[in-house]
Motif scaffolding. Structure first.
Motif, PDB file in Angstrom:
ATOM      1  N   ASP A 246      40.985  -3.436 -78.359  1.00 43.15           N
ATOM      2  CA  ASP A 246      40.394  -2.135 -78.089  1.00 43.15           C
ATOM      3  C   ASP A 246      39.861  -2.047 -76.669  1.00 43.15           C
ATOM      4  O   ASP A 246      40.035  -1.044 -75.987  1.00 43.15           O
ATOM      5  CB  ASP A 246      39.275  -1.864 -79.098  1.00 43.15           C
ATOM      6  CG  ASP A 246      38.652  -0.496 -78.931  1.00 43.15           C
ATOM      7  OD1 ASP A 246      39.383   0.503 -79.059  1.00 43.15           O
ATOM      8  OD2 ASP A 246      37.431  -0.429 -78.674  1.00 43.15           O
ATOM      9  N   ARG A 247      39.197  -3.144 -76.249  1.00 42.00           N
ATOM     10  CA  ARG A 247      38.615  -3.124 -74.901  1.00 42.00           C
ATOM     11  C   ARG A 247      38.178  -4.522 -74.495  1.00 42.00           C
ATOM     12  O   ARG A 247      38.048  -5.405 -75.335  1.00 42.00           O
ATOM     13  CB  ARG A 247      37.435  -2.159 -74.836  1.00 42.00           C
ATOM     14  CG  ARG A 247      36.235  -2.600 -75.663  1.00 42.00           C
ATOM     15  CD  ARG A 247      35.195  -1.481 -75.794  1.00 42.00           C
ATOM     16  NE  ARG A 247      34.030  -1.897 -76.534  1.00 42.00           N
ATOM     17  CZ  ARG A 247      33.956  -2.064 -77.851  1.00 42.00           C
ATOM     18  NH1 ARG A 247      35.025  -1.869 -78.593  1.00 42.00           N
ATOM     19  NH2 ARG A 247      32.833  -2.438 -78.433  1.00 42.00           N
ATOM     20  N   GLU A 248      37.956  -4.667 -73.218  1.00 41.83           N
ATOM     21  CA  GLU A 248      37.347  -5.862 -72.660  1.00 41.83           C
ATOM     22  C   GLU A 248      36.145  -5.388 -71.859  1.00 41.83           C
ATOM     23  O   GLU A 248      36.186  -4.328 -71.244  1.00 41.83           O
ATOM     24  CB  GLU A 248      38.316  -6.620 -71.757  1.00 41.83           C
ATOM     25  CG  GLU A 248      39.483  -7.226 -72.513  1.00 41.83           C
ATOM     26  CD  GLU A 248      40.400  -8.048 -71.623  1.00 41.83           C
ATOM     27  OE1 GLU A 248      40.895  -9.084 -72.102  1.00 41.83           O
ATOM     28  OE2 GLU A 248      40.613  -7.652 -70.455  1.00 41.83           O
ATOM     29  N   ALA A 249      35.085  -6.175 -71.905  1.00 42.05           N
ATOM     30  CA  ALA A 249      33.875  -5.798 -71.182  1.00 42.05           C
ATOM     31  C   ALA A 249      33.196  -7.053 -70.660  1.00 42.05           C
ATOM     32  O   ALA A 249      33.259  -8.113 -71.286  1.00 42.05           O
ATOM     33  CB  ALA A 249      32.929  -5.037 -72.100  1.00 42.05           C
ATOM     34  N   HIS A 250      32.585  -6.905 -69.522  1.00 41.46           N
ATOM     35  CA  HIS A 250      31.840  -8.029 -68.957  1.00 41.46           C
ATOM     36  C   HIS A 250      30.592  -8.273 -69.797  1.00 41.46           C
ATOM     37  O   HIS A 250      29.931  -7.333 -70.231  1.00 41.46           O
ATOM     38  CB  HIS A 250      31.493  -7.764 -67.495  1.00 41.46           C
ATOM     39  CG  HIS A 250      32.709  -7.747 -66.630  1.00 41.46           C
ATOM     40  ND1 HIS A 250      33.366  -8.898 -66.244  1.00 41.46           N
ATOM     41  CD2 HIS A 250      33.413  -6.716 -66.114  1.00 41.46           C
ATOM     42  CE1 HIS A 250      34.417  -8.569 -65.523  1.00 41.46           C
ATOM     43  NE2 HIS A 250      34.472  -7.252 -65.422  1.00 41.46           N
ATOM     44  N   ALA A 251      30.316  -9.545 -70.026  1.00 42.18           N
ATOM     45  CA  ALA A 251      29.143  -9.944 -70.801  1.00 42.18           C
ATOM     46  C   ALA A 251      28.598 -11.232 -70.216  1.00 42.18           C
ATOM     47  O   ALA A 251      29.359 -12.090 -69.751  1.00 42.18           O
ATOM     48  CB  ALA A 251      29.519 -10.152 -72.260  1.00 42.18           C
ATOM     49  N   GLU A 252      27.312 -11.358 -70.230  1.00 43.70           N
ATOM     50  CA  GLU A 252      26.682 -12.585 -69.745  1.00 43.70           C
ATOM     51  C   GLU A 252      27.103 -13.739 -70.658  1.00 43.70           C
ATOM     52  O   GLU A 252      26.934 -13.664 -71.873  1.00 43.70           O
ATOM     53  CB  GLU A 252      25.158 -12.416 -69.771  1.00 43.70           C
ATOM     54  CG  GLU A 252      24.409 -13.542 -69.111  1.00 43.70           C
ATOM     55  CD  GLU A 252      24.649 -13.615 -67.605  1.00 43.70           C
ATOM     56  OE1 GLU A 252      24.622 -14.750 -67.095  1.00 43.70           O
ATOM     57  OE2 GLU A 252      24.855 -12.576 -66.960  1.00 43.70           O
ATOM     58  N   PRO A 253      27.693 -14.790 -70.104  1.00 47.17           N
ATOM     59  CA  PRO A 253      28.084 -15.932 -70.950  1.00 47.17           C
ATOM     60  C   PRO A 253      26.876 -16.522 -71.676  1.00 47.17           C
ATOM     61  O   PRO A 253      25.787 -16.638 -71.109  1.00 47.17           O
ATOM     62  CB  PRO A 253      28.664 -16.930 -69.950  1.00 47.17           C
ATOM     63  CG  PRO A 253      29.104 -16.100 -68.789  1.00 47.17           C
ATOM     64  CD  PRO A 253      28.094 -14.982 -68.708  1.00 47.17           C
ATOM     65  N   THR A 254      27.086 -16.864 -72.940  1.00 49.28           N
ATOM     66  CA  THR A 254      26.035 -17.493 -73.735  1.00 49.28           C
ATOM     67  C   THR A 254      26.398 -18.929 -74.109  1.00 49.28           C
ATOM     68  O   THR A 254      25.584 -19.623 -74.709  1.00 49.28           O
ATOM     69  CB  THR A 254      25.773 -16.686 -75.022  1.00 49.28           C
ATOM     70  OG1 THR A 254      26.986 -16.597 -75.775  1.00 49.28           O
ATOM     71  CG2 THR A 254      25.252 -15.292 -74.699  1.00 49.28           C
ATOM     72  N   SER A 255      27.607 -19.334 -73.767  1.00 50.89           N
ATOM     73  CA  SER A 255      28.091 -20.685 -74.055  1.00 50.89           C
ATOM     74  C   SER A 255      28.870 -21.193 -72.853  1.00 50.89           C
ATOM     75  O   SER A 255      29.416 -20.402 -72.078  1.00 50.89           O
ATOM     76  CB  SER A 255      28.999 -20.665 -75.284  1.00 50.89           C
ATOM     77  OG  SER A 255      28.284 -20.202 -76.402  1.00 50.89           O
ATOM     78  N   PRO A 256      28.962 -22.511 -72.694  1.00 53.74           N
ATOM     79  CA  PRO A 256      29.549 -23.062 -71.466  1.00 53.74           C
ATOM     80  C   PRO A 256      31.025 -22.739 -71.228  1.00 53.74           C
ATOM     81  O   PRO A 256      31.453 -22.703 -70.084  1.00 53.74           O
ATOM     82  CB  PRO A 256      29.338 -24.570 -71.602  1.00 53.74           C
ATOM     83  CG  PRO A 256      28.965 -24.821 -73.002  1.00 53.74           C
ATOM     84  CD  PRO A 256      28.426 -23.557 -73.563  1.00 53.74           C
ATOM     85  N   GLY A 257      31.813 -22.460 -72.252  1.00 55.26           N
ATOM     86  CA  GLY A 257      33.233 -22.174 -72.051  1.00 55.26           C
ATOM     87  C   GLY A 257      33.543 -20.720 -71.772  1.00 55.26           C
ATOM     88  O   GLY A 257      34.662 -20.376 -71.401  1.00 55.26           O
ATOM     89  N   GLU A 258      32.571 -19.859 -71.944  1.00 58.23           N
ATOM     90  CA  GLU A 258      32.815 -18.433 -71.826  1.00 58.23           C
ATOM     91  C   GLU A 258      33.048 -18.003 -70.383  1.00 58.23           C
ATOM     92  O   GLU A 258      32.405 -18.493 -69.472  1.00 58.23           O
ATOM     93  CB  GLU A 258      31.654 -17.640 -72.428  1.00 58.23           C
ATOM     94  CG  GLU A 258      31.574 -17.783 -73.922  1.00 58.23           C
ATOM     95  CD  GLU A 258      30.470 -16.958 -74.544  1.00 58.23           C
ATOM     96  OE1 GLU A 258      30.547 -16.746 -75.756  1.00 58.23           O
ATOM     97  OE2 GLU A 258      29.533 -16.535 -73.825  1.00 58.23           O
ATOM     98  N   SER A 259      33.977 -17.055 -70.241  1.00 57.06           N
ATOM     99  CA  SER A 259      34.328 -16.528 -68.923  1.00 57.06           C
ATOM    100  C   SER A 259      33.439 -15.365 -68.504  1.00 57.06           C
ATOM    101  O   SER A 259      33.418 -15.003 -67.328  1.00 57.06           O
ATOM    102  CB  SER A 259      35.782 -16.054 -68.952  1.00 57.06           C
ATOM    103  OG  SER A 259      35.912 -14.918 -69.808  1.00 57.06           O
ATOM    104  N   GLY A 260      32.767 -14.759 -69.471  1.00 61.14           N
ATOM    105  CA  GLY A 260      31.987 -13.571 -69.160  1.00 61.14           C
ATOM    106  C   GLY A 260      32.761 -12.282 -69.399  1.00 61.14           C
ATOM    107  O   GLY A 260      32.284 -11.199 -69.081  1.00 61.14           O
TER     108      GLY A 260
END
Length: 190
Positions: free
Chosen positions: A168-182
């Motif tokens: 549906d969509r992609e949105a920027h998000a503050e990473p909460t885990s070490p592997g996350e791209s944001g």
């Protein structure tokens, strides 16, 4: 912004999914306090794969965290805000969890999941997510189901893709885990 707990619930009072679900040699069931040690062992055995993506999976892996998860699961079920099941294989071993969460607003539920590392690659999670999706969409008031994951978590994103969910969509998000791209992906039932 309204807090999720202040949002209207997706489900009418008293509407809940089944507590147990049969699934081609596996079954899903609600957790009990007696499952704490098995859940703890499954998380520890899969730490390397879970830690990059799950903010709750930190070192050291404490059994108290799994006890808290089971207690929150009971509270969530009663409050109709989260419906968590353990995934149990044919041998009776706990191999993961899957849940429906009421945190995306009226008419929708979100699926979250993880699978023990040595149980991946056999389609277990795809079958579990398909069944939970069907159950969720059959509940009165539920019009859509979503799966959210970080764009870098390709294994997690493969599940909604295989099930025919649409991105549906992609949105920027503050990473909460070490592997996350944001970059969060939001997959929605067609």
């Amino acid at each position: 912004m309204t807090a999720a707990s202040d949002s209207p619930k997706a489900l009418a009072p008293g509407v809940v999914p089944p507590e147990t679900i049969d699934l081609d040699g596996y079954h899903l069931r609600r957790a009990t306090a007696e499952d704490t040690e098995a859940l703890h062992e499954a998380v520890k055995a899969s730490f390397a794969e879970l830690h990059p993506w799950m903010p709750w999976c930190t070192e050291p892996v404490e059994i108290a965290s799994q006890r808290d998860f089971i207690e929150r699961s009971e509270t969530g079920w009663t409050a109709q805000t989260a419906f968590n099941w353990l995934i149990i294989d044919a041998g009776g071993h706990l191999i993961g969890t899957i849940g429906l969460m009421d945190r995306i607003g009226p008419g929708g539920l979100e699926i979250g999941y993880w699978l023990r590392s040595d149980a991946t690659g056999r389609g277990v999670m795809t079958r579990a997510a398909a069944r939970v999706t069907d159950i969720a969409l059959a509940l009165p008031g539920v019009e859509r189901v979503e799966i959210h994951c970080d764009a870098a978590n390709v294994r997690s994103a493969a599940v909604p893709r295989r099930l025919g969910y649409r991105l549906d969509r992609e949105a920027h998000a503050e990473p909460t885990s070490p592997g996350e791209s944001g970059l969060s992906q939001y997959w929605v039932t067609p």
